[in-house]
Design a protein around this motif. Structure first.
Motif, PDB file in Angstrom:
ATOM      1  N   SER A   1       0.833  -1.204   0.000  1.00 42.07           N
ATOM      2  CA  SER A   1       0.000   0.000   0.000  1.00 42.07           C
ATOM      3  C   SER A   1       0.870   1.258   0.000  1.00 42.07           C
ATOM      4  N   ILE A   2       1.997   1.223   0.729  1.00 44.41           N
ATOM      5  CA  ILE A   2       2.919   2.368   0.727  1.00 44.41           C
ATOM      6  C   ILE A   2       3.485   2.583  -0.667  1.00 44.41           C
ATOM      7  N   TYR A   3       3.925   1.496  -1.291  1.00 52.50           N
ATOM      8  CA  TYR A   3       4.530   1.608  -2.624  1.00 52.50           C
ATOM      9  C   TYR A   3       3.550   2.208  -3.623  1.00 52.50           C
ATOM     10  N   TYR A   4       2.345   1.651  -3.683  1.00 51.80           N
ATOM     11  CA  TYR A   4       1.406   2.118  -4.696  1.00 51.80           C
ATOM     12  C   TYR A   4       0.854   3.505  -4.382  1.00 51.80           C
ATOM     13  N   SER A   5       0.809   3.890  -3.114  1.00 50.70           N
ATOM     14  CA  SER A   5       0.389   5.259  -2.801  1.00 50.70           C
ATOM     15  C   SER A   5       1.424   6.262  -3.295  1.00 50.70           C
ATOM     16  N   LYS A   6       2.687   5.832  -3.363  1.00 52.98           N
ATOM     17  CA  LYS A   6       3.752   6.716  -3.847  1.00 52.98           C
ATOM     18  C   LYS A   6       3.919   6.642  -5.362  1.00 52.98           C
ATOM     19  N   ALA A   7       3.322   5.631  -5.978  1.00 53.33           N
ATOM     20  CA  ALA A   7       3.451   5.475  -7.426  1.00 53.33           C
ATOM     21  C   ALA A   7       2.575   6.465  -8.183  1.00 53.33           C
ATOM     22  N   PHE A   8       1.524   6.968  -7.512  1.00 55.99           N
ATOM     23  CA  PHE A   8       0.590   7.892  -8.157  1.00 55.99           C
ATOM     24  C   PHE A   8       0.678   9.273  -7.511  1.00 55.99           C
ATOM     25  N   GLU A   9       0.342  10.281  -8.291  1.00 54.18           N
ATOM     26  CA  GLU A   9       0.363  11.646  -7.785  1.00 54.18           C
ATOM     27  C   GLU A   9      -0.810  12.435  -8.349  1.00 54.18           C
ATOM     28  N   GLU A  10      -1.270  13.402  -7.571  1.00 55.82           N
ATOM     29  CA  GLU A  10      -2.287  14.326  -8.049  1.00 55.82           C
ATOM     30  C   GLU A  10      -1.610  15.415  -8.873  1.00 55.82           C
ATOM     31  N   THR A  11      -2.176  15.735 -10.022  1.00 56.85           N
ATOM     32  CA  THR A  11      -1.623  16.788 -10.867  1.00 56.85           C
ATOM     33  C   THR A  11      -2.406  18.084 -10.644  1.00 56.85           C
ATOM     34  N   LYS A  12      -1.983  19.136 -11.328  1.00 60.56           N
ATOM     35  CA  LYS A  12      -2.680  20.422 -11.230  1.00 60.56           C
ATOM     36  C   LYS A  12      -3.852  20.500 -12.200  1.00 60.56           C
TER      37      LYS A  12
ATOM     38  N   GLU B   1      -3.937   1.653  -0.757  1.00 60.23           N
ATOM     39  CA  GLU B   1      -4.602   0.655   0.080  1.00 60.23           C
ATOM     40  C   GLU B   1      -5.542  -0.212  -0.755  1.00 60.23           C
ATOM     41  N   SER B   2      -6.229   0.416  -1.716  1.00 60.18           N
ATOM     42  CA  SER B   2      -7.158  -0.319  -2.571  1.00 60.18           C
ATOM     43  C   SER B   2      -6.428  -1.333  -3.442  1.00 60.18           C
ATOM     44  N   ILE B   3      -5.300  -0.922  -4.021  1.00 65.07           N
ATOM     45  CA  ILE B   3      -4.526  -1.826  -4.876  1.00 65.07           C
ATOM     46  C   ILE B   3      -3.944  -2.971  -4.049  1.00 65.07           C
ATOM     47  N   SER B   4      -3.438  -2.640  -2.862  1.00 67.06           N
ATOM     48  CA  SER B   4      -2.868  -3.669  -1.993  1.00 67.06           C
ATOM     49  C   SER B   4      -3.904  -4.721  -1.627  1.00 67.06           C
ATOM     50  N   SER B   5      -5.147  -4.295  -1.442  1.00 66.93           N
ATOM     51  CA  SER B   5      -6.198  -5.214  -0.995  1.00 66.93           C
ATOM     52  C   SER B   5      -6.637  -6.190  -2.083  1.00 66.93           C
ATOM     53  N   LYS B   6      -6.135  -6.030  -3.304  1.00 63.25           N
ATOM     54  CA  LYS B   6      -6.497  -6.953  -4.380  1.00 63.25           C
ATOM     55  C   LYS B   6      -5.927  -8.350  -4.128  1.00 63.25           C
ATOM     56  N   ILE B   7      -4.875  -8.434  -3.319  1.00 65.87           N
ATOM     57  CA  ILE B   7      -4.373  -9.736  -2.874  1.00 65.87           C
ATOM     58  C   ILE B   7      -5.015 -10.021  -1.525  1.00 65.87           C
ATOM     59  N   LYS B   8      -5.784 -11.093  -1.452  1.00 61.45           N
ATOM     60  CA  LYS B   8      -6.555 -11.382  -0.247  1.00 61.45           C
ATOM     61  C   LYS B   8      -5.839 -12.320   0.712  1.00 61.45           C
ATOM     62  N   LYS B   9      -5.045 -13.227   0.176  1.00 61.69           N
ATOM     63  CA  LYS B   9      -4.383 -14.199   1.049  1.00 61.69           C
ATOM     64  C   LYS B   9      -3.164 -14.768   0.340  1.00 61.69           C
ATOM     65  N   ILE B  10      -2.070 -14.934   1.077  1.00 55.37           N
ATOM     66  CA  ILE B  10      -0.852 -15.527   0.537  1.00 55.37           C
ATOM     67  C   ILE B  10      -0.835 -17.009   0.900  1.00 55.37           C
ATOM     68  N   LEU B  11      -0.482 -17.845  -0.081  1.00 55.02           N
ATOM     69  CA  LEU B  11      -0.527 -19.296   0.108  1.00 55.02           C
ATOM     70  C   LEU B  11       0.815 -19.942  -0.220  1.00 55.02           C
ATOM     71  N   ALA B  12       1.037 -21.103   0.360  1.00 52.67           N
ATOM     72  CA  ALA B  12       2.197 -21.907  -0.009  1.00 52.67           C
ATOM     73  C   ALA B  12       1.921 -22.561  -1.359  1.00 52.67           C
ATOM     74  N   GLY B  13       2.973 -22.701  -2.159  1.00 55.73           N
ATOM     75  CA  GLY B  13       2.836 -23.332  -3.468  1.00 55.73           C
ATOM     76  C   GLY B  13       4.165 -23.918  -3.887  1.00 55.73           C
ATOM     77  N   ASP B  14       4.436 -23.874  -5.179  1.00 53.58           N
ATOM     78  CA  ASP B  14       5.728 -24.340  -5.669  1.00 53.58           C
ATOM     79  C   ASP B  14       6.830 -23.422  -5.160  1.00 53.58           C
ATOM     80  N   LYS B  15       8.004 -23.984  -4.936  1.00 51.45           N
ATOM     81  CA  LYS B  15       9.121 -23.166  -4.484  1.00 51.45           C
ATOM     82  C   LYS B  15       9.545 -22.194  -5.576  1.00 51.45           C
TER      83      LYS B  15
END
Length: 224
Positions: free
Chosen positions: A70-81, A167-181
């Motif tokens: 959420s921190i990363y994506y909040s910094k990836a976007f900016e409001e313009t004039k 925060e909205s973009i971060s929430s698109k991942i709901k759960k982290i799971l074990a899988g292939d290494k």
């Protein structure tokens, strides 16, 4: 409890580790122990010369992962004039708000493609919103560019300030799971459930936080 060493894995200096740690230190959800150690709940992060050592529970590591996204994506976007019309679904009306752009250093990144929020509406609702858009533009004191409608579809753009957008973009991942290494680092947490309930695989371009917060190659090595 698990212990994970997030190590720099290339011959170029990678500031991603430092940037991750600095963002953790500045966030009020973390407790600063000393210059190189922070705690989140009962878990600990320690910055060494070329790695960050995490020691704690997987649940708290997962929490921190979502915070950093959420921190990363909040910094990836900016409001313009510049200003453009958006739909405010909470109040069911068209608003004029600062246009959101991807910051220049990320404009070619695949991680930021199609992330600005939009919403599907009925044809009847779209026509009503277009009429409201015309009135909102004429009543706004200043220049308004762009359209409310997204492309040719029955979709409209929604405004979120950068912090809420992250925060909205971060929430698109709901759960982290074990899988292939992981092919690169051997970490078993390689799957996730997205906001549509689909089981997906992590990919370096969008989920490796060393790449998100810095340049060059970073990898995570799990030690259980």
């Amino acid at each position: 409890m698990i212990k994970i060493s997030f190590e720099k894995r290339d011959f170029l200096y990678d500031n991603g580790l430092v940037n991750i740690f600095l963002n953790i230190k500045k966030d009020e959800r973390f407790k600063n122990i000393d210059d190189y150690t922070v705690k989140y709940g009962d878990s600990e992060f320690k910055l060494l010369d070329n790695k960050i050592i995490f020691h704690g529970s997987f649940k708290e590591l997962e929490d921190v992962y979502f915070i950093l996204r959420s921190i990363y994506y909040s910094k990836a976007f900016e409001e313009t004039k510049n200003y453009k019309p958006y739909y405010d679904p909470k109040n069911d009306k068209v608003i004029i708000a600062p246009k959101l752009n991807v910051k220049p250093y990320l404009q070619r990144s695949e991680r930021t493609n199609n992330l600005l929020p939009r919403m599907e509406v009925s044809k009847e609702k779209l026509e009503a919103l277009k009429n409201e858009e015309t009135k909102a533009k004429s009543n706004f004191e200043g220049k308004v560019s762009g359209k409310l409608q997204y492309g040719e579809k029955n979709m409209v753009m929604i405004y979120l300030e950068p912090k809420r957008l992250g925060e909205s973009i971060s929430s698109k991942i709901k759960k982290i799971l074990a899988g292939d290494k992981c092919f690169f680092c051997g970490n078993k947490y390689s799957k996730y459930i997205d906001d549509n309930g689909k089981k997906m695989s992590f990919s370096i371009k969008s989920t490796n936080l060393i790449f998100d917060f810095g340049v060059g190659g970073g990898c995570q090595k799990a030690i259980f």
